[in-house]
Design a protein around this motif. Structure first.
Motif, PDB file in Angstrom:
ATOM      1  N   LYS A  50      81.871   6.387  16.335  1.00  0.00           N
ATOM      2  CA  LYS A  50      81.313   5.188  15.481  1.00  0.00           C
ATOM      3  C   LYS A  50      80.455   4.763  16.067  1.00  0.00           C
ATOM      4  CE  LYS A  50      83.082   0.595  13.172  1.00  0.00           C
ATOM      5  NZ  LYS A  50      81.451  -0.190  13.708  1.00  0.00           N
ATOM      6  N   ASN A  51      80.096   4.548  16.900  1.00  0.00           N
ATOM      7  CA  ASN A  51      78.995   3.929  17.322  1.00  0.00           C
ATOM      8  C   ASN A  51      78.165   5.121  16.989  1.00  0.00           C
ATOM      9  OD1 ASN A  51      80.254   1.542  18.779  1.00  0.00           O
ATOM     10  ND2 ASN A  51      80.711   1.988  20.726  1.00  0.00           N
ATOM     11  N   GLU A  52      78.386   6.051  17.423  1.00  0.00           N
ATOM     12  CA  GLU A  52      76.864   6.954  17.273  1.00  0.00           C
ATOM     13  C   GLU A  52      76.715   7.127  15.743  1.00  0.00           C
ATOM     14  OE1 GLU A  52      79.336   7.626  19.146  1.00  0.00           O
ATOM     15  OE2 GLU A  52      79.561   8.853  21.066  1.00  0.00           O
ATOM     16  N   THR A  61      66.339   5.015   6.302  1.00  0.00           N
ATOM     17  CA  THR A  61      65.845   4.853   5.086  1.00  0.00           C
ATOM     18  C   THR A  61      66.117   5.084   3.606  1.00  0.00           C
ATOM     19  OG1 THR A  61      64.647   6.605   5.302  1.00  0.00           O
ATOM     20  CG2 THR A  61      63.858   4.629   6.481  1.00  0.00           C
ATOM     21  N   ASP A  62      66.874   6.337   3.750  1.00  0.00           N
ATOM     22  CA  ASP A  62      67.268   6.295   2.218  1.00  0.00           C
ATOM     23  C   ASP A  62      68.441   5.523   1.398  1.00  0.00           C
ATOM     24  OD1 ASP A  62      69.094   7.047   0.317  1.00  0.00           O
ATOM     25  OD2 ASP A  62      68.866   9.603   0.262  1.00  0.00           O
ATOM     26  N   LYS A  63      67.107   4.884   0.447  1.00  0.00           N
ATOM     27  CA  LYS A  63      67.958   3.927  -0.398  1.00  0.00           C
ATOM     28  C   LYS A  63      69.196   3.880  -1.124  1.00  0.00           C
ATOM     29  CE  LYS A  63      64.108   1.499   0.248  1.00  0.00           C
ATOM     30  NZ  LYS A  63      64.779   0.920   1.400  1.00  0.00           N
ATOM     31  N   ARG A  64      69.680   4.766  -1.202  1.00  0.00           N
ATOM     32  CA  ARG A  64      71.400   5.227  -1.791  1.00  0.00           C
ATOM     33  C   ARG A  64      72.360   5.198  -0.858  1.00  0.00           C
ATOM     34  NH1 ARG A  64      71.269  11.612  -2.346  1.00  0.00           N
ATOM     35  NH2 ARG A  64      70.208  11.742  -0.484  1.00  0.00           N
ATOM     36  N   VAL A  65      71.988   5.541   0.583  1.00  0.00           N
ATOM     37  CA  VAL A  65      73.458   4.423   1.551  1.00  0.00           C
ATOM     38  C   VAL A  65      72.713   2.924   1.377  1.00  0.00           C
ATOM     39  CG1 VAL A  65      74.317   5.171   3.785  1.00  0.00           C
ATOM     40  CG2 VAL A  65      72.843   6.827   2.751  1.00  0.00           C
ATOM     41  N   LYS A  66      73.702   2.125   1.412  1.00  0.00           N
ATOM     42  CA  LYS A  66      73.450   0.750   0.852  1.00  0.00           C
ATOM     43  C   LYS A  66      74.522  -0.095   2.222  1.00  0.00           C
ATOM     44  CE  LYS A  66      72.287   0.541  -3.461  1.00  0.00           C
ATOM     45  NZ  LYS A  66      71.071   1.414  -3.123  1.00  0.00           N
ATOM     46  N   ILE A  67      75.107   0.749   3.457  1.00  0.00           N
ATOM     47  CA  ILE A  67      75.087   0.401   4.160  1.00  0.00           C
ATOM     48  C   ILE A  67      74.911   0.972   5.666  1.00  0.00           C
ATOM     49  CG2 ILE A  67      77.998   0.435   3.676  1.00  0.00           C
ATOM     50  CD1 ILE A  67      78.330   3.033   4.898  1.00  0.00           C
ATOM     51  N   SER A  68      74.523  -0.198   6.503  1.00  0.00           N
ATOM     52  CA  SER A  68      73.826  -0.008   7.797  1.00  0.00           C
ATOM     53  C   SER A  68      74.787  -0.038   9.306  1.00  0.00           C
ATOM     54  CB  SER A  68      72.684  -1.101   8.185  1.00  0.00           C
ATOM     55  OG  SER A  68      74.011  -2.180   8.157  1.00  0.00           O
ATOM     56  N   LYS A  69      75.838  -0.205   8.580  1.00  0.00           N
ATOM     57  CA  LYS A  69      77.439   0.415  10.042  1.00  0.00           C
ATOM     58  C   LYS A  69      78.857   0.565   9.207  1.00  0.00           C
ATOM     59  CE  LYS A  69      79.105  -2.445  13.547  1.00  0.00           C
ATOM     60  NZ  LYS A  69      78.941  -3.891  14.370  1.00  0.00           N
ATOM     61  N   LEU A  70      79.968   0.834   9.563  1.00  0.00           N
ATOM     62  CA  LEU A  70      80.741   0.963   9.358  1.00  0.00           C
ATOM     63  C   LEU A  70      81.553   0.411   9.819  1.00  0.00           C
ATOM     64  CD1 LEU A  70      81.379   4.713  10.346  1.00  0.00           C
ATOM     65  CD2 LEU A  70      80.863   4.193   7.752  1.00  0.00           C
ATOM     66  N   THR A  71      82.476  -0.579   8.804  1.00  0.00           N
ATOM     67  CA  THR A  71      83.684  -1.305   9.231  1.00  0.00           C
ATOM     68  C   THR A  71      84.413  -0.746   8.764  1.00  0.00           C
ATOM     69  OG1 THR A  71      83.155  -2.722   6.629  1.00  0.00           O
ATOM     70  CG2 THR A  71      81.554  -3.479   8.256  1.00  0.00           C
ATOM     71  N   ILE A  73      86.901   2.583   7.327  1.00  0.00           N
ATOM     72  CA  ILE A  73      86.627   3.722   7.358  1.00  0.00           C
ATOM     73  C   ILE A  73      86.423   3.913   6.048  1.00  0.00           C
ATOM     74  CG2 ILE A  73      89.305   4.399   6.532  1.00  0.00           C
ATOM     75  CD1 ILE A  73      89.105   7.049   8.714  1.00  0.00           C
ATOM     76  N   ASP A  74      87.161   2.965   4.444  1.00  0.00           N
ATOM     77  CA  ASP A  74      86.780   3.794   3.188  1.00  0.00           C
ATOM     78  C   ASP A  74      85.162   3.680   3.334  1.00  0.00           C
ATOM     79  OD1 ASP A  74      89.343   3.684   2.441  1.00  0.00           O
ATOM     80  OD2 ASP A  74      89.091   1.404   2.068  1.00  0.00           O
ATOM     81  N   ASP A  75      84.167   2.655   3.980  1.00  0.00           N
ATOM     82  CA  ASP A  75      82.685   2.964   4.132  1.00  0.00           C
ATOM     83  C   ASP A  75      82.238   4.640   3.618  1.00  0.00           C
ATOM     84  OD1 ASP A  75      82.701   0.172   4.064  1.00  0.00           O
ATOM     85  OD2 ASP A  75      82.684  -0.272   6.293  1.00  0.00           O
ATOM     86  N   PHE A  76      83.035   5.415   4.082  1.00  0.00           N
ATOM     87  CA  PHE A  76      82.426   6.522   4.270  1.00  0.00           C
ATOM     88  C   PHE A  76      82.172   7.313   3.232  1.00  0.00           C
ATOM     89  CE2 PHE A  76      83.753   7.546   8.539  1.00  0.00           C
ATOM     90  CZ  PHE A  76      82.895   7.632   9.393  1.00  0.00           C
ATOM     91  N   THR A  77      82.728   6.595   1.883  1.00  0.00           N
ATOM     92  CA  THR A  77      82.935   7.011   0.694  1.00  0.00           C
ATOM     93  C   THR A  77      81.334   6.749  -0.165  1.00  0.00           C
ATOM     94  OG1 THR A  77      84.339   5.070  -0.468  1.00  0.00           O
ATOM     95  CG2 THR A  77      85.544   6.988   0.164  1.00  0.00           C
TER      96      THR A  77
END
Length: 142
Positions: A50-52, A61-71, A73-77
């Motif tokens: 997770k840390n890596e 920097t890709d604007k399609r990805v709205k998350i900056s950290k996993l909180t 397991i569902d964040d992967f979607t």
């Protein structure tokens, strides 16, 4: 192959993919094997890397990805699958050879999951499932 999968949930999911394959639903077997593989990688990364992965998300920097950290397991979607594969390689969570396999299989999955005139042979479905199980699911132990 089924006996090599120790997680009962994953084994039953793979069995469902095999059942689809055996009745001739090759497209469905490909889609199910892909979902199993992605879910397996999500679990592996969330549990062990997770840390890596978060470090790569933070630098994204890709604007399609709205998350900056996993909180969760569902964040992967929230990450497009092609971008997810790229992030895994950038974080050195997968080898370049595994990246190539995943990118190739993503293309096959996309062709299988969407209406198209392509034909999915038994050989193609067999190779797809074996390649992902042997080179991803069994390689990255949870």
């Amino acid at each position: 192959m089924l006996s090599d999968i120790t997680d009962t949930h994953q084994r039953s999911f793979l069995q469902e993919a095999v059942d689809c394959y055996e009745i001739g639903a090759k497209r469905a077997s490909i889609v199910l094997a892909w979902i199993l593989t992605m879910n397996h990688l999500y679990q592996y990364i969330y549990k062990y890397k997770k840390n890596e992965f978060d470090a790569v998300l933070l630098a994204n920097t890709d604007k399609r990805v709205k998350i900056s950290k996993l909180t969760s397991i569902d964040d992967f979607t929230e990450i497009p699958e092609g971008k997810f594969i790229e992030f895994c390689r950038t974080a050195k969570l997968i080898t370049n050879d595994v990246r190539k396999i995943l990118e190739e299989k993503l293309g096959t999955r996309n062709s299988s999951a969407h209406p198209s005139g392509i034909s999915i042979s038994e050989l193609k479905a067999t190779e797809f499932i074996q390649d992902l199980i042997e080179n991803v699911v069994l390689k990255y132990k949870i």
